[in-house]
Scaffold this motif. Structure first.
Motif, PDB file in Angstrom:
ATOM      1  N   ASP A 170      56.477   6.665  82.373  1.00 53.23           N
ATOM      2  CA  ASP A 170      56.503   8.137  84.041  1.00 53.23           C
ATOM      3  C   ASP A 170      56.939   9.299  83.056  1.00 53.23           C
ATOM      4  OD1 ASP A 170      56.136   8.822  85.994  1.00 53.23           O
ATOM      5  OD2 ASP A 170      57.125   7.767  87.551  1.00 53.23           O
ATOM      6  N   ALA A 171      56.313  10.403  83.929  1.00 51.68           N
ATOM      7  CA  ALA A 171      57.011  11.303  83.791  1.00 51.68           C
ATOM      8  C   ALA A 171      56.498  12.387  84.409  1.00 51.68           C
ATOM      9  CB  ALA A 171      55.980  12.063  82.627  1.00 51.68           C
ATOM     10  N   VAL A 172      58.048  12.885  85.455  1.00 49.67           N
ATOM     11  CA  VAL A 172      58.094  13.487  85.429  1.00 49.67           C
ATOM     12  C   VAL A 172      58.936  15.486  85.354  1.00 49.67           C
ATOM     13  CG1 VAL A 172      59.376  12.007  87.332  1.00 49.67           C
ATOM     14  CG2 VAL A 172      61.314  12.985  85.900  1.00 49.67           C
ATOM     15  N   VAL A 173      58.738  16.401  86.994  1.00 47.57           N
ATOM     16  CA  VAL A 173      59.454  17.431  85.895  1.00 47.57           C
ATOM     17  C   VAL A 173      60.520  17.514  87.511  1.00 47.57           C
ATOM     18  CG1 VAL A 173      59.337  20.237  86.335  1.00 47.57           C
ATOM     19  CG2 VAL A 173      57.111  18.111  85.709  1.00 47.57           C
ATOM     20  N   VAL A 174      62.083  17.756  86.444  1.00 51.87           N
ATOM     21  CA  VAL A 174      63.114  18.231  87.492  1.00 51.87           C
ATOM     22  C   VAL A 174      63.514  19.532  88.186  1.00 51.87           C
ATOM     23  CG1 VAL A 174      65.425  17.945  87.831  1.00 51.87           C
ATOM     24  CG2 VAL A 174      63.635  15.900  87.206  1.00 51.87           C
ATOM     25  N   THR A 175      63.147  19.908  89.773  1.00 45.72           N
ATOM     26  CA  THR A 175      63.049  21.479  89.606  1.00 45.72           C
ATOM     27  C   THR A 175      64.599  21.987  90.546  1.00 45.72           C
ATOM     28  OG1 THR A 175      62.234  20.766  91.393  1.00 45.72           O
ATOM     29  CG2 THR A 175      60.851  20.812  89.714  1.00 45.72           C
ATOM     30  N   THR A 176      63.970  22.977  91.345  1.00 44.89           N
ATOM     31  CA  THR A 176      64.861  22.905  92.323  1.00 44.89           C
ATOM     32  C   THR A 176      64.599  23.245  93.777  1.00 44.89           C
ATOM     33  OG1 THR A 176      64.582  25.933  91.470  1.00 44.89           O
ATOM     34  CG2 THR A 176      66.775  25.080  91.192  1.00 44.89           C
ATOM     35  N   GLY A 177      63.200  22.793  93.486  1.00 41.30           N
ATOM     36  CA  GLY A 177      62.275  22.668  95.033  1.00 41.30           C
ATOM     37  C   GLY A 177      62.878  21.951  95.938  1.00 41.30           C
ATOM     38  N   PRO A 178      61.805  21.825  97.162  1.00 35.97           N
ATOM     39  CA  PRO A 178      62.289  21.414  98.581  1.00 35.97           C
ATOM     40  C   PRO A 178      61.569  19.752  98.474  1.00 35.97           C
ATOM     41  CG  PRO A 178      60.788  22.935  98.812  1.00 35.97           C
ATOM     42  CD  PRO A 178      61.209  22.545  97.755  1.00 35.97           C
ATOM     43  N   GLN A 179      60.563  19.459  97.609  1.00 35.13           N
ATOM     44  CA  GLN A 179      60.081  18.278  98.287  1.00 35.13           C
ATOM     45  C   GLN A 179      59.948  17.613  96.830  1.00 35.13           C
ATOM     46  OE1 GLN A 179      60.338  18.553 101.810  1.00 35.13           O
ATOM     47  NE2 GLN A 179      58.740  17.267 101.112  1.00 35.13           N
ATOM     48  N   ALA A 180      59.722  15.750  97.011  1.00 32.71           N
ATOM     49  CA  ALA A 180      60.140  15.010  95.734  1.00 32.71           C
ATOM     50  C   ALA A 180      57.639  14.723  95.961  1.00 32.71           C
ATOM     51  CB  ALA A 180      60.315  14.016  95.424  1.00 32.71           C
ATOM     52  N   TYR A 181      57.285  15.081  95.209  1.00 30.78           N
ATOM     53  CA  TYR A 181      55.565  14.058  95.651  1.00 30.78           C
ATOM     54  C   TYR A 181      55.348  14.250  94.012  1.00 30.78           C
ATOM     55  CZ  TYR A 181      55.176  19.337  93.842  1.00 30.78           C
ATOM     56  OH  TYR A 181      54.817  20.483  92.670  1.00 30.78           O
ATOM     57  N   ARG A 182      54.114  14.109  93.739  1.00 35.40           N
ATOM     58  CA  ARG A 182      53.138  13.580  92.384  1.00 35.40           C
ATOM     59  C   ARG A 182      52.160  14.631  92.784  1.00 35.40           C
ATOM     60  NH1 ARG A 182      54.806   9.908  88.987  1.00 35.40           N
ATOM     61  NH2 ARG A 182      55.674   7.747  89.638  1.00 35.40           N
ATOM     62  N   ARG A 183      51.824  15.141  91.452  1.00 34.30           N
ATOM     63  CA  ARG A 183      50.674  15.925  91.223  1.00 34.30           C
ATOM     64  C   ARG A 183      49.552  15.497  91.177  1.00 34.30           C
ATOM     65  NH1 ARG A 183      51.247  20.577  88.425  1.00 34.30           N
ATOM     66  NH2 ARG A 183      49.452  19.640  86.236  1.00 34.30           N
ATOM     67  N   PRO A 184      48.810  16.375  91.443  1.00 38.78           N
ATOM     68  CA  PRO A 184      46.938  15.379  90.961  1.00 38.78           C
ATOM     69  C   PRO A 184      46.937  14.232  89.774  1.00 38.78           C
ATOM     70  CG  PRO A 184      46.519  16.859  92.123  1.00 38.78           C
ATOM     71  CD  PRO A 184      48.099  17.286  91.851  1.00 38.78           C
ATOM     72  N   ASP A 185      47.547  14.750  88.868  1.00 36.91           N
ATOM     73  CA  ASP A 185      47.252  14.343  87.368  1.00 36.91           C
ATOM     74  C   ASP A 185      48.980  13.031  87.587  1.00 36.91           C
ATOM     75  OD1 ASP A 185      49.535  15.644  87.014  1.00 36.91           O
ATOM     76  OD2 ASP A 185      49.428  16.962  85.967  1.00 36.91           O
ATOM     77  N   GLY A 186      49.397  13.344  88.421  1.00 36.42           N
ATOM     78  CA  GLY A 186      50.378  11.827  88.158  1.00 36.42           C
ATOM     79  C   GLY A 186      51.905  11.996  87.953  1.00 36.42           C
ATOM     80  N   ILE A 187      52.278  13.549  87.402  1.00 32.83           N
ATOM     81  CA  ILE A 187      53.190  13.803  86.381  1.00 32.83           C
ATOM     82  C   ILE A 187      54.204  13.701  88.568  1.00 32.83           C
ATOM     83  CG2 ILE A 187      54.771  15.211  85.695  1.00 32.83           C
ATOM     84  CD1 ILE A 187      52.000  16.053  83.943  1.00 32.83           C
ATOM     85  N   GLY A 188      54.818  12.930  88.063  1.00 33.74           N
ATOM     86  CA  GLY A 188      56.168  13.445  89.524  1.00 33.74           C
ATOM     87  C   GLY A 188      56.753  14.458  89.236  1.00 33.74           C
ATOM     88  N   VAL A 189      57.262  15.375  90.886  1.00 40.05           N
ATOM     89  CA  VAL A 189      57.946  16.676  90.578  1.00 40.05           C
ATOM     90  C   VAL A 189      59.057  16.586  91.337  1.00 40.05           C
ATOM     91  CG1 VAL A 189      58.196  18.655  91.594  1.00 40.05           C
ATOM     92  CG2 VAL A 189      56.074  18.523  90.689  1.00 40.05           C
TER      93      VAL A 189
END
Length: 423
Positions: free
Chosen positions: A396-415
């Motif tokens: 899996d691949a994810v980007v950890v952020t300071t944002g409000p929501q967890a979701y997956r981008r169209p390319d499958g990478i998690g936010v």
């Protein structure tokens, strides 16, 4: 105060019923003793002079105490390690001894490493979920399955809250403190480490201020792969007569023994899929609050963008400290999920991945940490580069952020907002 359960409690629940002896390692003040006390009936405190002198005279007498037995600050009488090792050789049944230490004894202080007899667990400062400031909706174990499930959950934490958590510390006793009291205790912690704990480890520091300057430079190298010569240069700006390299090495070794330095090693995958990777560790102190305090950076200064890092990586000091907070949270969860943590950086620096969570079979989860509430294609370029090279070895691949929501981008990478990540 009511005990706040830690991730390590779950690990001990899983392990201690079957493993006869477990050593819990970590810096002073991280909560090792309090957590260990939840799992034992007997207690031997070797930071007490009377108890220590009695055990030094006859180490085997600890075997007459009620078990499961907690031996606190065991490194003050290193002989107890071998007593415990021999005891579990004779009786390998689970749940007998917990050994807690805030320093690693010098090489040769114990007759045997304890391999196969005494298990070891690392305890780090409190994660965001352990602090009770956020609730987990994205678990590290689920990411490590490779199923790439849908990600969901909303997080109330915003940039201002994350900065507060950076300076507030994950040391339990410091959590209730604010303002001057918190700064005072962080300063005292660092000063006591240099003035008292380092000499106890056998290193005579002629100029404690020089060591504090080196620590300050190391703090400025947080989340970078700065060389130790760069750190030493930053600690002694404008000085022609710099301390010897051996001095810098001695500082590093003793602070590692005290668990105050907690670098992330470079990840080197098996096989020839990736070549020309850097081997330098990423620098981290045990708690990002220690780094912020060493640099004199409070919440307002960090939000104002004050501070520049040492080393090859660019960005603000806040960005580097946010990565350090994320690293702390992910390492605790990864350990509980039986995964190791490294980082990836090519030798020329054209590609890097902040954290790589590695399963026993060598398959990985790649993590980028971004001080941002939004994620663009530019932010995911290194993750996509790694995916092209690893194929199905990338779970899996994810980007950890300071944002409000967890979701997956169209390319499958998690936010994923950092506040939602947990065990």
């Amino acid at each position: 105060m009511e005990y706040r359960r830690r991730v390590l409690d779950d690990e001990l629940d899983d392990l201690f019923t079957q493993v006869p002896a477990v050593a819990i390692d970590g810096p002073k003040g991280v909560g090792k003793t309090t957590t260990a006390e939840q799992h034992v009936e007997g207690l031997l405190r070797l930071d007490s002079r009377s108890a220590r002198e009695a055990i030094e005279a006859e180490p085997e007498q600890l075997l007459r105490r009620h078990r499961p037995l907690l031996i606190d600050e065991w490194q003050k009488v290193p002989e107890v390690w071998d007593v415990v090792r021999r005891a579990v050789d004779d009786d390998p049944s689970g749940g007998q001894f917990l050994l807690v230490g805030s320093a690693s004894p010098a090489v040769g202080a114990t007759a045997h490493s304890g391999a196969g007899r005494i298990g070891r667990l690392r305890m780090r400062p409190m994660t965001l979920s352990e602090r009770g400031v956020a609730s987990t909706s994205v678990s590290v174990p689920s990411l490590l399955t490779g199923r790439r499930e849908a990600l969901s959950g909303s997080c109330d934490l915003r940039l201002d809250d994350y900065v507060e958590e950076i300076v507030a510390s994950g040391f339990p006793a410091l959590r209730p403190l604010t303002g001057r009291a918190r700064r005072f205790q962080l300063d005292s912690y660092l000063r006591n480490a240099v003035d008292r704990d380092v000499p106890e480890q056998g290193l005579a520091v002629r100029k404690p201020e020089s060591m504090l300057l080196w620590l300050r430079a190391y703090a400025a190298a947080t989340s970078t792969t700065a060389s130790y010569s760069q750190i030493l240069d930053a600690a002694t700006p404008g000085q022609a007569d710099k301390p010897a390299r051996s001095t810098s090495i001695a500082y590093r070794e003793v602070l590692t023994q005290l668990w105050l330095i907690d670098p992330v090693p470079a990840w080197t995958p098996a096989g020839s899929v990736l070549t020309r990777l850097g081997q330098s560790p990423k620098h981290h102190l045990a708690d990002p609050a220690l780094a912020a305090r060493l640099l004199g950076l409070g919440k307002d200064a960090l939000l104002d963008g004050v501070g520049s890092p040492v080393g090859p990586q660019s960005g603000s000091m806040l960005g580097h400290l946010f990565e350090s907070l994320a690293t702390l949270c992910l390492r605790v969860s990864a350990q509980a999920a039986e995964a190791s943590v490294g980082h990836l950086r090519t030798r020329n620096g054209d590609h890097e991945v902040d954290l790589v969570l590695v399963r026993d079979d060598g398959r990985v989860v790649a993590v980028e940490v971004k001080l941002s509430s939004t994620v663009s294609d530019h932010d995911t370029r290194h993750l996509r580069w790694l995916a092209d090279r690893l194929g199905d070895r990338l779970l899996d691949a994810v980007v950890v952020t300071t944002g409000p929501q967890a979701y997956r981008r169209p390319d499958g990478i998690g936010v994923v907002p950092l506040g939602l990540v947990g065990p």
